[in-house]
Design a protein around this motif. Structure first.
Motif, PDB file in Angstrom:
ATOM      1  N   LEU A   1     -41.494 -67.079 -32.873  1.00 33.71           N
ATOM      2  CA  LEU A   1     -41.113 -66.073 -32.307  1.00 33.71           C
ATOM      3  C   LEU A   1     -41.179 -66.618 -30.673  1.00 33.71           C
ATOM      4  N   LEU A   2     -39.698 -65.794 -29.816  1.00 38.89           N
ATOM      5  CA  LEU A   2     -39.756 -66.432 -28.595  1.00 38.89           C
ATOM      6  C   LEU A   2     -40.515 -65.515 -27.641  1.00 38.89           C
ATOM      7  N   GLY A   3     -41.181 -65.539 -26.968  1.00 38.51           N
ATOM      8  CA  GLY A   3     -41.087 -64.395 -26.283  1.00 38.51           C
ATOM      9  C   GLY A   3     -42.822 -65.344 -25.066  1.00 38.51           C
ATOM     10  N   VAL A   4     -43.378 -64.758 -24.567  1.00 32.29           N
ATOM     11  CA  VAL A   4     -44.844 -64.737 -23.931  1.00 32.29           C
ATOM     12  C   VAL A   4     -45.642 -64.762 -24.609  1.00 32.29           C
TER      13      VAL A   4
ATOM     14  N   ASN B   1     -27.934 -74.412 -31.344  1.00 33.58           N
ATOM     15  CA  ASN B   1     -27.447 -72.866 -31.047  1.00 33.58           C
ATOM     16  C   ASN B   1     -28.364 -71.929 -30.399  1.00 33.58           C
ATOM     17  N   ARG B   2     -29.191 -72.369 -30.169  1.00 37.37           N
ATOM     18  CA  ARG B   2     -30.585 -71.117 -30.231  1.00 37.37           C
ATOM     19  C   ARG B   2     -30.886 -70.155 -28.853  1.00 37.37           C
ATOM     20  N   HIS B   3     -31.126 -69.305 -28.292  1.00 37.80           N
ATOM     21  CA  HIS B   3     -32.227 -68.513 -27.248  1.00 37.80           C
ATOM     22  C   HIS B   3     -32.611 -69.613 -26.515  1.00 37.80           C
ATOM     23  N   PHE B   4     -32.449 -69.989 -25.149  1.00 36.16           N
ATOM     24  CA  PHE B   4     -33.064 -70.641 -24.427  1.00 36.16           C
ATOM     25  C   PHE B   4     -33.201 -72.444 -25.018  1.00 36.16           C
TER      26      PHE B   4
END
Length: 554
Positions: free
Chosen positions: A50-53, A89-92
């Motif tokens: 998952l994306l995130g901190v 194409n994904r976020h970041f």
């Protein structure tokens, strides 16, 4: 370091990315344990999450840490060459690709970075074309929009095998502070321009077996991903009647115009099938966001039928072998590669053509590794796995949906000339070899506790092989122990070690238990062969239902 100390360590960073800082501050204690309780690890598809901190999430700091570990591995093992980098194409994704290149540059390692998003097989191709030390693909493949990831490749263009991945992990684990990793932007970073598209596509065109008339309309969707430019260009240049599904031709990290980014799920086809009905197109082809997997829908007897990955691979292999034989081009010493969760039909067909079949574990890196080992023993003919991935020619060493689309476009038009659909063609194969049917059931286990539950499930079935009514257990493989048990005798398995169990029963029936290497789920694969497809399906789904009840009760 405890998860609370890790949390505090991140909180104390003065230059922490502002977006990540805001997310960090908003975490409750349960969420803190979730994102710092463990670190992301390499699985069958590399680094994915998952994306995130946090250390258990994909962000610029975990990307930098992974890249520094990869760079140190390359330098320690004196592997010559630059590193190829591509992204989806994904976020970041584009930002992460740039971060990886700058970490490599700071370590004195050059990189070739695609200027725009490109398919995973083109990353593998670039590694081989430029004779690189390795490659990095920023992607989460078919996962939902909240995910991203990082696939690492060796100098052959295959994903890192477990031994090398462990070496990279060892290097990653020695990186104490991800916030002190140096990044530099300099002339060690070179960009791959659009001219590489034609170089790669010219290679793809060499897989053609027959020049066919091309009257069949083909609807194509990249599901907002990397196939959007490459695949329509290829099909149009070759004269195929391709109709791109416009709403999904946009590179969109939110996947706004599709209910699923996974060609294995019927929701991924809703828009493209609707469009196909409007224009009377009998075939729909859908590639996942990084264009290494292909899904197909075929109009037959008044409705669109979705083919499974096993069925698509069966069609490809049968067509390739029959055409090579008809053209007197079938090599006597060639190899076909498959996995231990893929349909037995692959081995049955290849054996009928006197082609050697080598079986390995799930993950195309294992097929790539075998192809490298066998390159002096005989030519590569075909490789596949059940999860909608195949490779026709190994100038790439990973799944290649661009090749698959091109070959299936040829096959579609070839069988159309005979008044057939792909369903008719597939039924011919079943009538020749028997009715094989496979099904995969998935059980989700979220969070840190999910890993424990999956391990408990595996331990249970390791000690208690599943019983199938009317089917005698003949043997089973405990792959983490590298042992096959058959008739009270233990034999050595020549597989990479992995927490996988396979049980063999009478009548070509089998069950595999496998925790996913990239997602928090336990996968249970089932397969059988029967006198009709209806009987095979009924048996497999009844058995699956029984297993679901057992697993839910554990």
């Amino acid at each position: 370091m405890s998860y609370l100390k890790k949390y505090q360590f991140w909180l104390n960073q003065k230059d922490l990315d502002p977006t990540l800082l805001n997310e960090l501050i908003s975490l409750n204690e349960e969420q803190i344990e979730e994102v710092f309780g463990t670190d992301l690890s390499f699985g069958t598809g590399g680094l994915r999450g998952l994306l995130g901190v946090g250390s258990n999430r994909v962000n610029i700091y975990t990307i930098r840490k992974a890249t520094l570990g990869f760079a140190r591995y390359i330098k320690k093992n004196h592997i010559p060459g630059n590193v190829a980098i591509a992204y989806d194409n994904r976020h970041f994704s584009k930002e992460f690709a740039k971060e990886a290149a700058m970490v490599l540059a700071a370590q004195g390692i050059g990189s070739y970075v695609y200027q725009d998003l490109r398919p995973t097989p083109m990353l593998s191709y670039a590694v081989r074309y430029f004779k690189c030390a390795g490659g990095i693909m920023i992607t989460a493949s078919h996962n939902p929009k909240s995910y991203n990831g990082y696939k690492a490749y060796d100098q052959t263009g295959a994903q890192l095998n477990p031994k090398d991945a462990d070496r990279v992990i060892d290097e990653i684990n020695q990186v104490d502070n991800p916030f002190e990793i140096e990044t530099i932007e300099n002339d060690l970073i070179q960009y791959i321009d659009l001219s590489m598209d034609d170089v790669y596509l010219n290679e793809v065109k060499t897989i053609q077996l027959n020049k066919v008339d091309k009257p069949v309309k083909i609807v194509y969707s990249p599901l907002h991903g990397t196939g959007k430019d490459i695949i329509p260009k290829l099909l149009k240049d070759e004269g195929y009647l391709v109709y791109p599904y416009t709403p999904q031709m946009i590179a969109d990290p939110n996947f706004s115009n599709t209910d699923s980014s996974n060609p294995e799920e019927k929701e991924a086809y809703i828009g493209s099938i609707s469009y196909a009905k409007e224009i009377n197109a009998p075939v729909v082809m859908v590639t996942d966001p990084d264009a290494d997997r292909l899904g197909i829908a075929v109009y037959h007897d008044g409705e669109y039928h979705l083919l499974s990955g096993n069925q698509t691979a069966t069609i490809e292999l049968y067509y390739i072998l029959t055409q090579l034989k008809a053209q007197n081009k079938l090599p006597k010493n060639g190899f076909v590669y498959t996995t231990n969760v893929t349909t037995d039909m692959i081995k049955t067909i290849a054996t009928d053509f006197n082609i050697e079949v080598q079986t390995t574990l799930t993950g195309f890196k294992f097929i790539g590794e075998l192809a490298e080992l066998n390159q002096d023993k005989g030519p590569y003919i075909f490789g596949c796995e059940e999860s909608y991935g195949s490779l026709i020619k190994d100038f790439v060493r990973d799944k290649d949906a661009v090749q698959a689309v091109y070959m299936l476009a040829e096959i579609v038009n070839y069988v159309d000339a005979k008044g057939q659909t792909l369903i008719d063609y597939l039924d011919e194969i079943y009538q020749t070899y028997g009715y094989y049917y496979e099904y995969t059931a998935s059980f989700m286990f979220q969070g840190l506790s999910g890993i424990e539950k999956m391990n408990q499930m595996m331990d249970h079935y390791r000690k208690n092989p599943p019983q199938i009514e009317s089917k005698k257990l003949l043997a089973y493989d405990d792959i983490i122990s590298s042992i096959r048990f058959e008739n009270g005798v233990e034999t050595k398995l020549d597989y990479p070690k992995s927490n996988v169990l396979k049980y063999y029963y009478e009548d070509n029936t089998w069950i595999v238990f496998r925790p996913s290497g990239t997602e928090p789920k336990l996968k249970v694969y089932l397969g059988t062969k029967d006198q009709s497809m209806e009987k095979a399906k009924t048996f497999v789904h009844q058995t699956s239902d029984q297993l679901k009840k057992q697993i839910d009760a554990l």
